[in-house]
Design a protein around this motif. Structure first.
Motif, PDB file in Angstrom:
ATOM      1  N   ALA A 137       0.823  -1.116   0.161  1.00  0.00           N
ATOM      2  CA  ALA A 137      -0.462  -0.047  -0.361  1.00  0.00           C
ATOM      3  C   ALA A 137       0.877   1.457  -0.401  1.00  0.00           C
ATOM      4  O   ALA A 137       0.996   2.583  -0.386  1.00  0.00           O
ATOM      5  N   GLN A 138       1.938   1.451   0.880  1.00  0.00           N
ATOM      6  CA  GLN A 138       2.994   2.520   1.002  1.00  0.00           C
ATOM      7  C   GLN A 138       3.293   2.614  -0.668  1.00  0.00           C
ATOM      8  O   GLN A 138       3.369   3.873  -0.631  1.00  0.00           O
ATOM      9  N   HIS A 140       2.535   1.795  -3.396  1.00  0.00           N
ATOM     10  CA  HIS A 140       1.392   2.780  -4.569  1.00  0.00           C
ATOM     11  C   HIS A 140       1.117   3.592  -4.184  1.00  0.00           C
ATOM     12  O   HIS A 140       0.993   4.503  -5.357  1.00  0.00           O
ATOM     13  N   ILE A 141       1.044   3.989  -2.499  1.00  0.00           N
ATOM     14  CA  ILE A 141       0.413   5.423  -3.086  1.00  0.00           C
ATOM     15  C   ILE A 141       1.699   6.727  -2.770  1.00  0.00           C
ATOM     16  O   ILE A 141       1.499   7.436  -2.920  1.00  0.00           O
ATOM     17  N   GLY A 142       2.619   5.899  -2.287  1.00  0.00           N
ATOM     18  CA  GLY A 142       3.772   6.586  -2.682  1.00  0.00           C
ATOM     19  C   GLY A 142       4.720   6.985  -4.018  1.00  0.00           C
ATOM     20  O   GLY A 142       4.619   7.887  -4.597  1.00  0.00           O
ATOM     21  N   LYS A 143       3.889   6.590  -5.306  1.00  0.00           N
ATOM     22  CA  LYS A 143       4.578   6.314  -6.273  1.00  0.00           C
ATOM     23  C   LYS A 143       3.245   7.455  -6.703  1.00  0.00           C
ATOM     24  O   LYS A 143       3.681   8.474  -7.855  1.00  0.00           O
ATOM     25  N   GLY A 144       1.601   6.837  -6.101  1.00  0.00           N
ATOM     26  CA  GLY A 144       0.672   8.128  -7.216  1.00  0.00           C
ATOM     27  C   GLY A 144       0.933  10.015  -6.364  1.00  0.00           C
ATOM     28  O   GLY A 144       0.797  10.326  -6.713  1.00  0.00           O
ATOM     29  N   PHE A 145       1.643   9.560  -5.187  1.00  0.00           N
ATOM     30  CA  PHE A 145       1.396  10.883  -4.529  1.00  0.00           C
ATOM     31  C   PHE A 145       2.744  11.633  -5.295  1.00  0.00           C
ATOM     32  O   PHE A 145       3.123  13.286  -5.306  1.00  0.00           O
ATOM     33  N   ALA A 146       3.674  11.105  -5.412  1.00  0.00           N
ATOM     34  CA  ALA A 146       4.895  12.054  -6.592  1.00  0.00           C
ATOM     35  C   ALA A 146       4.572  12.247  -8.065  1.00  0.00           C
ATOM     36  O   ALA A 146       5.372  13.218  -7.709  1.00  0.00           O
ATOM     37  N   ALA A 147       3.839  12.006  -7.949  1.00  0.00           N
ATOM     38  CA  ALA A 147       3.235  12.043  -9.377  1.00  0.00           C
ATOM     39  C   ALA A 147       2.152  13.463  -9.390  1.00  0.00           C
ATOM     40  O   ALA A 147       2.501  14.861 -10.145  1.00  0.00           O
ATOM     41  N   LEU A 148       1.482  12.903  -8.414  1.00  0.00           N
ATOM     42  CA  LEU A 148       0.532  14.567  -7.832  1.00  0.00           C
ATOM     43  C   LEU A 148       1.349  15.787  -7.446  1.00  0.00           C
ATOM     44  O   LEU A 148       1.162  17.287  -7.718  1.00  0.00           O
ATOM     45  N   GLU A 149       2.629  15.261  -7.020  1.00  0.00           N
ATOM     46  CA  GLU A 149       3.181  16.352  -6.466  1.00  0.00           C
ATOM     47  C   GLU A 149       4.053  17.702  -7.570  1.00  0.00           C
ATOM     48  O   GLU A 149       3.836  18.175  -7.411  1.00  0.00           O
ATOM     49  N   LYS A 150       4.326  16.444  -8.446  1.00  0.00           N
ATOM     50  CA  LYS A 150       5.065  16.734 -10.236  1.00  0.00           C
ATOM     51  C   LYS A 150       3.699  17.634 -10.308  1.00  0.00           C
ATOM     52  O   LYS A 150       4.256  18.540 -10.958  1.00  0.00           O
ATOM     53  N   LEU A 151       2.792  17.285 -10.538  1.00  0.00           N
ATOM     54  CA  LEU A 151       1.153  17.705 -11.464  1.00  0.00           C
ATOM     55  C   LEU A 151       0.902  18.426 -11.594  1.00  0.00           C
ATOM     56  O   LEU A 151       0.575  19.679 -11.882  1.00  0.00           O
ATOM     57  N   ILE A 180      -2.109   9.145   5.665  1.00  0.00           N
ATOM     58  CA  ILE A 180      -1.285   8.909   6.953  1.00  0.00           C
ATOM     59  C   ILE A 180      -2.241   8.070   8.008  1.00  0.00           C
ATOM     60  O   ILE A 180      -1.755   7.683   8.145  1.00  0.00           O
ATOM     61  N   LYS A 181      -3.841   8.369   8.011  1.00  0.00           N
ATOM     62  CA  LYS A 181      -4.303   7.558   8.946  1.00  0.00           C
ATOM     63  C   LYS A 181      -4.137   5.784   9.532  1.00  0.00           C
ATOM     64  O   LYS A 181      -4.225   5.738  10.671  1.00  0.00           O
ATOM     65  N   LYS A 182      -4.281   5.093   8.284  1.00  0.00           N
ATOM     66  CA  LYS A 182      -4.629   3.951   8.282  1.00  0.00           C
ATOM     67  C   LYS A 182      -2.825   3.532   7.923  1.00  0.00           C
ATOM     68  O   LYS A 182      -2.682   2.326   8.236  1.00  0.00           O
ATOM     69  N   PHE A 183      -2.261   4.423   6.977  1.00  0.00           N
ATOM     70  CA  PHE A 183      -1.655   3.460   5.944  1.00  0.00           C
ATOM     71  C   PHE A 183       0.367   3.904   6.366  1.00  0.00           C
ATOM     72  O   PHE A 183       1.360   3.920   6.065  1.00  0.00           O
ATOM     73  N   ASN A 184       0.360   4.587   7.315  1.00  0.00           N
ATOM     74  CA  ASN A 184       1.910   5.733   7.729  1.00  0.00           C
ATOM     75  C   ASN A 184       2.900   6.606   6.872  1.00  0.00           C
ATOM     76  O   ASN A 184       3.559   5.891   7.271  1.00  0.00           O
ATOM     77  N   VAL A 185       2.033   6.513   5.728  1.00  0.00           N
ATOM     78  CA  VAL A 185       2.696   7.817   4.429  1.00  0.00           C
ATOM     79  C   VAL A 185       3.522   8.541   5.670  1.00  0.00           C
ATOM     80  O   VAL A 185       3.033   9.577   5.973  1.00  0.00           O
ATOM     81  N   ASP A 186       4.736   8.270   5.046  1.00  0.00           N
ATOM     82  CA  ASP A 186       5.454   9.918   5.085  1.00  0.00           C
ATOM     83  C   ASP A 186       5.395  10.692   4.357  1.00  0.00           C
ATOM     84  O   ASP A 186       5.809  11.210   3.680  1.00  0.00           O
TER      85      ASP A 186
END
Length: 223
Positions: A137-138, A140-151, A180-186
């Motif tokens: 989970a972390q 795939h979330i991180g990969k998507g969030f990295a793309a969103l940051e750039k976008l 944040i709450k469920k998957f503890n993503v940094d």
């Protein structure tokens, strides 16, 4: 899944922890639309009953019922709401901003959320074990969030595409919360998204839609 029915009132079949349901709850709140909340206990399998499968053959939440109209899939519901209830539009008029909103929504709805939803995590656990589920989970979330940051880096204002709340913000808020709450993503890896999330925490329509504030939220939940 029983409710005192008002045929003229919108009805939302929802699960407290579902990020897809959260998206729709935010939109309903932003538009000032009252609705009956019908809790679907996915932990107990309510979504797999014959009654519910008549509403959504996929057996997921949310489902919106508006009179004789039944809409499932959160993206379709949001577009339906925006077409029928134009107050607080979910999309900007500017074509570039509109395209960015669609891109954000699609990244979340097709590249992040399906890969960290409970059925997928149960499948991963069955194949490779419990210890790998969180890492999956972390990642795939991180990969998507990295793309969103750039976008969004050249387009964000107070919110995702400027100083008004639109579709992208709805999808982001509903996705960042469980990250944040469920998957503890940094989230320090994603400073823009973290800043946007702080802004969403100041909007009552967003906060009232969050998992911890729903009628079916378990008393012991910290989400």
């Amino acid at each position: 899944m029983t409710v005192e029915e008002d045929p003229k009132k919108l009805k939302l079949y929802s699960y407290w922890r579902s990020s897809c349901s959260t998206r729709v709850r935010i939109a309903l709140n932003l538009k000032g639309l009252s609705f009956d909340y019908v809790a679907v206990n996915m932990a107990k399998g309510d979504q797999l009953t014959a009654e519910y499968l008549k509403l959504n053959p996929l057996g997921y939440v949310p489902v919106l019922v508006d009179g004789d109209t039944v809409v499932f899939d959160s993206f379709a519901i949001l577009m339906y709401l925006d077409d029928k209830y134009p107050q607080h539009p979910l999309l900007p008029h500017d074509l570039q901003k509109k395209a960015i909103n669609y891109q954000v929504a699609n990244i979340v709805s097709s590249r992040i959320q399906p890969l960290q939803n409970q059925p997928m995590l149960n499948f991963v656990e069955g194949k490779v074990g419990l210890d790998e589920k969180l890492a999956w989970a972390q990642y795939h979330i991180g990969k998507g969030f990295a793309a969103l940051e750039k976008l969004l880096k050249d387009h964000a204002g107070r919110y995702a595409t400027g100083d008004e709340v639109f579709l992208a913000d709805i999808f982001l808020a509903a996705q960042i919360h469980p990250a944040i709450k469920k998957f503890n993503v940094d989230m320090t890896q994603f400073p823009l998204l973290l800043r946007l999330y702080a802004a969403y925490n100041e909007i009552q329509s967003f906060q009232n839609a969050m998992p911890g504030k729903q009628p079916d939220t378990p008393p012991s939940s910290t989400s």
